[in-house]
Design a protein around this motif. Structure first.
Motif, PDB file in Angstrom:
ATOM      1  N   ASP A 111       0.989  -1.207   0.149  1.00 52.03           N
ATOM      2  CA  ASP A 111      -0.105   0.094   0.061  1.00 52.03           C
ATOM      3  C   ASP A 111       0.947   1.244   0.033  1.00 52.03           C
ATOM      4  OD1 ASP A 111      -2.080   1.680   0.066  1.00 52.03           O
ATOM      5  OD2 ASP A 111      -2.275   1.521   2.278  1.00 52.03           O
ATOM      6  N   TRP A 112       1.490   1.530  -1.150  1.00 48.78           N
ATOM      7  CA  TRP A 112       2.294   2.535  -1.219  1.00 48.78           C
ATOM      8  C   TRP A 112       2.697   2.634  -2.892  1.00 48.78           C
ATOM      9  CZ3 TRP A 112       7.711   1.761  -2.595  1.00 48.78           C
ATOM     10  CH2 TRP A 112       8.095   0.634  -2.425  1.00 48.78           C
ATOM     11  N   GLU A 113       3.124   3.847  -3.032  1.00 44.80           N
ATOM     12  CA  GLU A 113       3.766   4.034  -4.584  1.00 44.80           C
ATOM     13  C   GLU A 113       5.304   4.347  -4.900  1.00 44.80           C
ATOM     14  OE1 GLU A 113       1.381   3.428  -6.945  1.00 44.80           O
ATOM     15  OE2 GLU A 113      -0.010   2.932  -5.543  1.00 44.80           O
ATOM     16  N   ILE A 114       5.730   3.493  -5.709  1.00 48.34           N
ATOM     17  CA  ILE A 114       7.136   3.677  -5.918  1.00 48.34           C
ATOM     18  C   ILE A 114       7.287   5.295  -6.590  1.00 48.34           C
ATOM     19  CG2 ILE A 114       9.209   3.285  -7.342  1.00 48.34           C
ATOM     20  CD1 ILE A 114       7.925   0.263  -7.237  1.00 48.34           C
ATOM     21  N   GLY A 115       8.437   6.045  -6.021  1.00 51.55           N
ATOM     22  CA  GLY A 115       8.849   7.135  -6.452  1.00 51.55           C
ATOM     23  C   GLY A 115       8.011   8.131  -5.824  1.00 51.55           C
ATOM     24  N   ILE A 138      14.512   5.837  -3.228  1.00 53.47           N
ATOM     25  CA  ILE A 138      15.461   4.578  -3.404  1.00 53.47           C
ATOM     26  C   ILE A 138      14.954   3.513  -4.256  1.00 53.47           C
ATOM     27  CG2 ILE A 138      16.648   2.955  -2.009  1.00 53.47           C
ATOM     28  CD1 ILE A 138      17.638   5.729  -1.563  1.00 53.47           C
ATOM     29  N   ALA A 139      13.750   3.050  -4.382  1.00 51.14           N
ATOM     30  CA  ALA A 139      13.084   1.984  -4.786  1.00 51.14           C
ATOM     31  C   ALA A 139      13.089   2.496  -6.535  1.00 51.14           C
ATOM     32  CB  ALA A 139      11.631   1.901  -4.668  1.00 51.14           C
ATOM     33  N   HIS A 140      12.818   3.434  -6.894  1.00 49.32           N
ATOM     34  CA  HIS A 140      12.861   3.969  -8.235  1.00 49.32           C
ATOM     35  C   HIS A 140      14.197   3.984  -8.669  1.00 49.32           C
ATOM     36  CE1 HIS A 140      11.977   6.353 -11.738  1.00 49.32           C
ATOM     37  NE2 HIS A 140      12.939   7.054 -11.673  1.00 49.32           N
ATOM     38  N   GLU A 141      15.221   4.704  -7.980  1.00 56.66           N
ATOM     39  CA  GLU A 141      16.581   4.517  -8.361  1.00 56.66           C
ATOM     40  C   GLU A 141      17.231   3.071  -8.601  1.00 56.66           C
ATOM     41  OE1 GLU A 141      18.728   6.833  -5.323  1.00 56.66           O
ATOM     42  OE2 GLU A 141      17.986   8.862  -6.160  1.00 56.66           O
ATOM     43  N   GLN A 142      16.776   2.195  -7.881  1.00 63.88           N
ATOM     44  CA  GLN A 142      17.369   0.975  -7.845  1.00 63.88           C
ATOM     45  C   GLN A 142      16.716   0.165  -8.665  1.00 63.88           C
ATOM     46  OE1 GLN A 142      20.101  -0.144  -6.251  1.00 63.88           O
ATOM     47  NE2 GLN A 142      20.215   2.037  -5.498  1.00 63.88           N
ATOM     48  N   GLY A 143      15.456   0.467  -9.370  1.00 61.23           N
ATOM     49  CA  GLY A 143      14.674  -0.209 -10.154  1.00 61.23           C
ATOM     50  C   GLY A 143      14.126  -1.464  -9.609  1.00 61.23           C
TER      51      GLY A 143
END
Length: 195
Positions: A111-115, A138-143
């Protein structure tokens, strides 16, 4: 929210610490506000990419001047993942200040959105409450996918057993947002020499 002046203040605090000076660093921003915050130091590598050198903060609102001073030093010298920053590294450094906002309890680990959201998880490890967090970028940068991010957080928090859906479902997740600003050392020199 976060400004380049916040980052410049962190650089000034870092330089004073490295030079063992006791000069009081006067903030050039409103010091009456309080935020949970993180200070991140990155170092530009020879290939032009930034490498993490330290990132520490807290989730309790702090006076900005006090919090930025404390975490500029703590993240530069006491992040146990890295050796302390040395004076010769400063010209390759950049500083990011993240002011954390909009904390919400999530309904589950997805229950959250990347970026958009940072994630802070709480779980039990050997009978003790353990936490770990990643800032929103972090999640976006790491893919990473959401599940991969949660798995990395569990590992970051010290969880060594196999990670199953039951383990993921047992965590308590808080999502939050961040207002972030970034400043390179070259920009800091330009800012401070223009005064």
């Amino acid at each position: 929210m976060a400004t380049k002046q916040h980052c410049a203040y962190c650089f000034t605090v870092l330089l004073a610490q490295l030079q063992n000076t006791t000069v009081d660093v006067v903030p050039m921003f409103d010091t009456s506000t309080e935020y949970p915050l993180f200070v991140t130091w990155n170092k530009q590598s020879s290939d032009g990419h930034e490498q993490l050198r330290g990132c520490i903060g807290n989730f309790s609102p702090m006076n900005l001047a006090t919090g930025l001073r404390e975490y500029a030093i703590t993240s530069a010298f006491h992040d146990t993942r890295f050796s302390p920053i040395r004076a010769r590294e400063v010209p390759q450094l950049s500083c990011s200040v993240s002011l954390l906002t909009d904390f919400e309890d999530a309904s589950g680990y997805l229950d959250w959105e990347i970026g958009t959201h940072g994630v802070w998880i709480e779980f039990r490890l050997r009978g003790r409450r353990t936490t770990a967090t990643f800032l929103p970028e972090i999640a976006h940068e790491q893919g990473w996918s959401k599940t991969e991010t949660i798995d990395h957080l569990l590992r970051k928090g010290g969880f060594e057993l196999p990670i199953t859906d039951d383990v993921r479902s047992s965590i308590r997740l808080t999502r939050y947002q961040s207002k972030k600003q970034h400043l390179s050392y070259a920009e800091y020199v330009e800012m401070t020499s223009a005064k």
